[in-house]
Design a protein around this motif. Structure first.
Motif, short mmCIF file in Angstrom:
data_model
loop_
_atom_site.label_atom_id
_atom_site.label_comp_id
_atom_site.label_asym_id
_atom_site.label_seq_id
_atom_site.Cartn_x
_atom_site.Cartn_y
_atom_site.Cartn_z
N ASP A 176 0.82 -1.21 0.00
CA ASP A 176 0.00 0.00 0.00
C ASP A 176 0.86 1.26 0.00
O ASP A 176 0.41 2.33 -0.41
CB ASP A 176 -0.89 0.00 1.25
CG ASP A 176 -2.30 0.47 0.95
OD1 ASP A 176 -2.71 0.39 -0.21
OD2 ASP A 176 -2.98 0.91 1.89
N ILE A 177 2.09 1.15 0.49
CA ILE A 177 2.96 2.32 0.63
C ILE A 177 3.80 2.56 -0.61
O ILE A 177 3.75 3.64 -1.21
CB ILE A 177 3.89 2.15 1.86
CG1 ILE A 177 3.08 1.81 3.12
CG2 ILE A 177 4.73 3.42 2.08
CD1 ILE A 177 2.04 2.82 3.50
N CYS A 178 4.56 1.54 -1.03
CA CYS A 178 5.50 1.74 -2.14
C CYS A 178 5.06 1.05 -3.43
O CYS A 178 5.70 1.20 -4.46
CB CYS A 178 6.89 1.26 -1.75
SG CYS A 178 7.02 -0.54 -1.61
N HIS A 179 3.99 0.25 -3.36
CA HIS A 179 3.40 -0.44 -4.52
C HIS A 179 4.29 -1.54 -5.10
O HIS A 179 4.08 -1.99 -6.22
CB HIS A 179 3.01 0.57 -5.60
CG HIS A 179 2.16 1.70 -5.10
ND1 HIS A 179 0.89 1.50 -4.58
CD2 HIS A 179 2.42 3.02 -4.95
CE1 HIS A 179 0.41 2.66 -4.17
NE2 HIS A 179 1.31 3.60 -4.38
N SER A 180 5.30 -1.97 -4.31
CA SER A 180 6.12 -3.11 -4.74
C SER A 180 5.34 -4.40 -4.53
O SER A 180 4.40 -4.46 -3.74
CB SER A 180 7.41 -3.17 -3.91
OG SER A 180 8.16 -1.99 -4.06
N ASP A 181 5.77 -5.47 -5.22
CA ASP A 181 5.17 -6.78 -5.00
C ASP A 181 5.52 -7.28 -3.60
O ASP A 181 6.66 -7.13 -3.14
CB ASP A 181 5.69 -7.78 -6.03
CG ASP A 181 5.18 -7.48 -7.43
OD1 ASP A 181 4.11 -6.84 -7.54
OD2 ASP A 181 5.85 -7.88 -8.41
N ILE A 182 4.53 -7.87 -2.93
CA ILE A 182 4.80 -8.42 -1.61
C ILE A 182 5.01 -9.93 -1.72
O ILE A 182 4.60 -10.55 -2.71
CB ILE A 182 3.68 -8.07 -0.60
CG1 ILE A 182 2.33 -8.65 -1.03
CG2 ILE A 182 3.54 -6.58 -0.42
CD1 ILE A 182 1.90 -9.84 -0.27
N VAL A 183 5.68 -10.52 -0.72
CA VAL A 183 5.91 -11.96 -0.70
C VAL A 183 5.38 -12.52 0.61
O VAL A 183 5.12 -11.79 1.56
CB VAL A 183 7.41 -12.30 -0.84
CG1 VAL A 183 7.94 -11.84 -2.18
CG2 VAL A 183 8.23 -11.69 0.29
N GLN A 184 5.22 -13.84 0.65
CA GLN A 184 4.77 -14.52 1.87
C GLN A 184 5.97 -14.90 2.72
O GLN A 184 6.99 -15.34 2.20
CB GLN A 184 3.99 -15.78 1.50
CG GLN A 184 2.71 -15.49 0.74
CD GLN A 184 1.58 -15.06 1.65
OE1 GLN A 184 1.11 -15.82 2.48
NE2 GLN A 184 1.15 -13.82 1.51
N LYS A 185 5.83 -14.71 4.04
CA LYS A 185 6.94 -14.98 4.94
C LYS A 185 6.37 -15.48 6.27
O LYS A 185 5.33 -14.99 6.72
CB LYS A 185 7.72 -13.68 5.15
CG LYS A 185 9.10 -13.81 5.73
CD LYS A 185 9.69 -12.41 5.85
CE LYS A 185 11.14 -12.46 6.26
NZ LYS A 185 12.02 -12.80 5.14
N THR A 186 7.01 -16.44 6.89
CA THR A 186 6.56 -16.93 8.20
C THR A 186 7.16 -16.03 9.28
O THR A 186 8.38 -15.84 9.32
CB THR A 186 6.99 -18.38 8.43
OG1 THR A 186 6.43 -19.19 7.40
CG2 THR A 186 6.49 -18.88 9.77
N LYS A 187 6.29 -15.48 10.12
CA LYS A 187 6.77 -14.54 11.14
C LYS A 187 5.79 -14.52 12.32
O LYS A 187 4.61 -14.82 12.17
CB LYS A 187 6.89 -13.13 10.53
CG LYS A 187 7.75 -12.18 11.34
CD LYS A 187 8.10 -10.96 10.52
CE LYS A 187 8.99 -10.01 11.30
NZ LYS A 187 10.32 -10.54 11.59
N GLU A 188 6.32 -14.14 13.49
CA GLU A 188 5.46 -13.99 14.65
C GLU A 188 4.88 -12.58 14.61
O GLU A 188 5.61 -11.60 14.46
CB GLU A 188 6.23 -14.21 15.95
CG GLU A 188 5.31 -14.52 17.12
CD GLU A 188 6.03 -15.22 18.26
OE1 GLU A 188 5.36 -15.97 18.99
OE2 GLU A 188 7.24 -15.02 18.41
N VAL A 189 3.58 -12.49 14.74
CA VAL A 189 2.87 -11.24 14.50
C VAL A 189 1.92 -10.93 15.66
O VAL A 189 1.34 -11.84 16.24
CB VAL A 189 2.07 -11.33 13.17
CG1 VAL A 189 1.19 -10.11 12.96
CG2 VAL A 189 3.02 -11.50 12.00
N TRP A 190 1.79 -9.64 15.95
CA TRP A 190 0.77 -9.19 16.90
C TRP A 190 -0.57 -9.08 16.16
O TRP A 190 -0.62 -8.61 15.03
CB TRP A 190 1.12 -7.82 17.47
CG TRP A 190 2.23 -7.83 18.47
CD1 TRP A 190 3.54 -7.55 18.24
CD2 TRP A 190 2.13 -8.13 19.86
NE1 TRP A 190 4.27 -7.67 19.39
CE2 TRP A 190 3.43 -8.02 20.41
CE3 TRP A 190 1.07 -8.49 20.71
CZ2 TRP A 190 3.69 -8.24 21.76
CZ3 TRP A 190 1.33 -8.71 22.05
CH2 TRP A 190 2.63 -8.60 22.56
#
Length: 800
Positions: A176-190
């Motif tokens: 939403d910010i830089c319009h680059s492609d995003i990827v999937q990543k395993t991470k601990e999230v709030w």
């Protein structure tokens, strides 16, 4: 008097500021009106004319309300945390605090130049310690109530911004910010457990006055569906794969299952899976794709059959294969789906590619060609055969599931829990301490705000680690519970945090003891009218409604809904018809317009350019038309005569215009309100002069749109301050014309127009038409066969 707009606008802006003309009073005896606009993100490029349009709608309403005797709260503030400012700081080396303060000064100057009637004594800034203390306080209340949790999951990660994004912030597979492609990543999230409030958010929509499209978008975003949970046994072990389906009636047509490549059952039984390496390789390929790419309907179907795990259809008791495929996600539903290829397009394409059986269970299509997704009679479905309605078939299957003890009725939501963290510096620190013995421990309330430490290097760490993680003095702390060594949380909150409750802080912005006093909240809440962009009617509005409902459940706010009414404005497009953007070079700076034409012309034009709710392109020539209109209003002072009541020739026009403008402002039809004022001015010029009563009314009606010019004229000519005056009333009886224009036709063709009494009878209309000299001449020696009169509209004379 000369119309020197620069001097006049500066004069009245100074007067309003010096006299606190728009300061709202808590607990006034006047009726209250709380108008809210979406506070801006103070970017370095400053405001563009789209911001002016966004605020002008409720600006006009607020000025009208004050003239109607209301105590108006029309506040402004700055939603100032976020990635753009931090990215600027990284590029320039200037601290985000300094960048933000400079941008806020620029925005404030632009807003004041346009003459907005904001209450400047209540300005808030989400990055101010006195503000984010309460953002952290609300977060801790949610933590106490179990609405905050951490979980390891696949996340949307932007390699460019080096930050985790929520689904909402990465729509279409783009950041939403830089319009680059995003990827999937395993991470601990709030996460914030917003799904706990899904039903309350839906129910609340029945009690508010939102545009129908806004309600629909929120309902679709929450995405409540009713169906069934079904348990599919695994042949090789005691496991069951649990699925959710909205079509349990099609269970007899299930011929295979698909699970997410990340499903834990694969790892658990890897020893008995012959092609585990193949599954792992496929999973790694999936990790390179964004969620958007994985779930697109129109794409090649890929997958791998699991060799060593076989499901059993609990209804037919037949064995069915299990596949992994990228389009099934662990974060959606249960991470497993039942596939009915005869009646689902994606399942059909998958079955065709992998040679899987297709069993028709709903009559009506030709499954040799394509999946049939319509309704029809149930077939090949044992106890369901012959049932012709979907509702009856679902109801019957729910009974069967219960009897077989293999499933039950259930509800699911499209909306997921809110990923609530960023691995960046410029955001509210999350007030949690990680203790080896006590686990996650909240920072004590009396230690809030947990402040952002000074930082020179704002670059995020590798693997998306927050810059705060590099600061030992911030990270290393003692556990508030046991006193032992602990580590502080280094993620910060997303930009949405500060905007989820800002409307409450406006009620009491300088309170140091609570986010707002109960007295102030009871007086001002809820917001009477909220206007903003359509792009914020889901994320921001749903998030802020969630926070508000949580505080309501704690007894801390007096209303269950924050906004009584919500409307939206359309975009201002560039002169080329495209959305304004710096890269296209089509952005219009309001300062440039004010320099040349003045603030009043800008204000009038952004509301006159078209339907307020629709997008419209910027048009310089149309703006010049608004300038000519205001010039004509100004010049009327040279035609001023005495008179304390409307003259006969203008009475109907005056009352009709008052009614039209009053009603159009309330329905946000600002363009037609201004058009009505233009028509009235034309009428006055036809008469040749204007008396004091007529001019006072004209200036009052125009004041919310062009306040500087109207204040100046009113003050100079009548010795009074217009903004301290009263709105004007109309008499419904005088809004009706005493005479009307009708057309006269001969054999259906219009030949003449004539003015007649508004209450004229049918026979008198016919007589008047026949006696019209122009009509007499046209009829000549022809015979009149018939005369047809339509009261108030026309007379048609049939001749031969």
């Amino acid at each position: 008097m000369e119309y020197n707009f620069k001097a006049i606008e500066q004069k009245w802006q100074k007067y309003w500021e010096d006299n606190n003309s728009f300061k709202a009073e808590n607990n006034s005896e006047k009726p209250k009106f709380y108008a809210l606009v979406e506070f801006p993100y103070p970017s370095g490029s400053g405001m563009h004319v789209g911001h002016i349009k966004a605020y002008s709608g409720l600006e006009v309403v607020s000025r009208k309300r004050r003239l109607q005797g209301y105590n108006v709260l029309f506040p402004i503030g700055f939603d100032a945390y976020g990635l753009p400012t931090e990215n600027t700081a990284i590029k320039t080396g200037v601290h985000p605090r300094e960048v933000t303060d400079k941008n806020i000064v620029k925005f404030t100057s632009q807003l004041k130049r346009v003459g907005f009637s904001f209450d400047w004594s209540r300005v808030i800034d989400t990055t101010d310690e006195g503000y984010y203390k309460w953002t952290q306080w609300i977060f801790l209340k949610m933590f106490e109530k179990g609405l905050v949790f951490r979980d390891k999951t696949l996340v949307n990660y932007c390699p460019s911004c080096k930050v985790v994004l929520s689904n909402e912030d990465s729509q279409g597979g783009k950041c939403d910010i830089c319009h680059s492609d995003i990827v999937q990543k395993t991470k601990e999230v709030w996460y914030l457990r917003i799904t706990e409030y899904a039903d309350k958010l839906l129910e609340g929509l029945e009690t508010v006055d939102y545009l129908p499209n806004i309600k629909l978008q929120q309902k679709n975003w929450i995405g409540k569906s009713e169906g069934a949970f079904v348990n599919f046994p695994i042949k090789e072990n005691d496991e069951k794969l649990r699925v959710y389906t909205t079509r349990p009636d099609t269970l007899y047509g299930v011929t295979f299952m698909v699970i997410a490549p990340e499903h834990p059952i694969i790892e658990k039984y890897k020893a008995s899976i012959a092609n585990f390496d193949e599954l792992e390789a496929y999973k790694k390929e999936c990790a390179k794709k964004s969620e958007f790419e994985r779930t697109q309907l129109v794409k090649d179907k890929t997958g791998v059959k699991i060799q060593g795990l076989t499901a059993i259809n609990p209804i037919t008791e037949k064995e069915i294969p299990i596949y992994i495929s990228d389009y099934v996600m662990m974060g959606y539903g249960t991470g497993a789906i039942m596939a009915v290829p005869a009646h689902d397009t994606r399942d059909y394409d998958f079955a065709k590619k992998f040679g899987i059986d297709i069993i028709e269970v709903i009559k009506g299509g030709d499954i040799s060609k394509e999946a049939y997704t319509g309704d029809g009679e149930m077939i090949n479905s044992d106890l369901l055969n012959g049932i012709k309605t979907k509702q009856e078939a679902i109801s019957k299957m729910l009974e069967i599931l219960k009897e077989k003890n293999c499933g039950e009725k259930g509800v699911q939501y499209k909306m997921k829990d809110w990923a609530f963290n960023r691995q960046r510096y410029w955001g509210e620190p999350i007030p949690i301490v990680h203790c080896p013995d006590c686990g996650m421990v909240p920072v004590p309330y009396d230690e809030l705000p947990l402040r952002l430490p000074p930082v020179d290097n704002f670059e995020p760490g590798q693997d998306g680690e927050s810059p705060l993680a590099k600061i030992e003095s911030f990270v290393n702390c003692t556990c508030p519970k046991c006193g032992k060594k602990a580590r502080r949380e280094t993620d910060t909150m997303p930009q949405w945090a500060g905007s989820s409750w800002y409307f409450l802080r406006y009620c009491d912005p300088n309170n140091t003891e609570e986010f707002a006093s109960q007295e102030a909240l009871k007086y001002w809440m809820n917001v009477d009218w909220y206007n903003g962009g359509m792009e914020h009617v889901t994320r921001h509005m749903i998030y802020s409604r969630f926070w508000h409902k949580f505080l309501y459940d704690l007894g801390l706010v007096p209303t269950s809904e924050p906004y009584a009414k919500r409307t939206a404005q359309g975009l201002i497009l560039g002169p080329d018809g495209d959305k304004m953007s710096k890269s296209k070079g089509n952005v219009v700076d309001p300062n440039d317009v004010v320099d040349v034409y003045g603030a009043d012309v800008l204000r009038a034009y952004v509301l006159f350019m078209g339907d307020y709710e629709q997008a419209a392109p910027w048009n310089e020539s149309s703006m010049k038309g608004c300038k000519r209109f205001l010039d004509r209003v100004w010049e009327l002072h040279t035609k001023l005569i005495d008179g304390d009541s409307y003259r006969d020739e203008l009475t109907s026009s005056m009352h009709k215009t008052i009614k039209k403008v009053s009603n159009d402002i309330e329905s946000m039809k600002f363009n037609t309100a201004l058009a009505a004022l233009m028509t009235l001015v034309n009428k006055i010029y036809e008469v040749g002069n204007v008396n004091k009563a007529e001019y006072k009314t004209l200036l009052t009606l125009l004041n919310p749109f062009a306040p500087h010019m109207t204040e100046e004229l009113y003050s100079e000519l009548f010795g009074e301050i217009l903004s301290k005056g009263n709105w004007v009333d109309y008499d419904e009886a005088l809004c009706i014309d005493s005479t009307i224009e009708i057309v006269v036709q001969i054999n259906g063709r219009v030949k003449a127009k004539m003015m007649v009494d508004a209450n004229i009878k049918r026979e008198d209309m016919e007589k008047a038409a026949m006696e019209n000299d122009e009509i007499k001449e046209l009829i000549g020696s022809q015979s009149v066969v018939k005369v047809i009169a339509v009261p108030g509209k026309l007379v048609n004379i049939v001749v031969k």
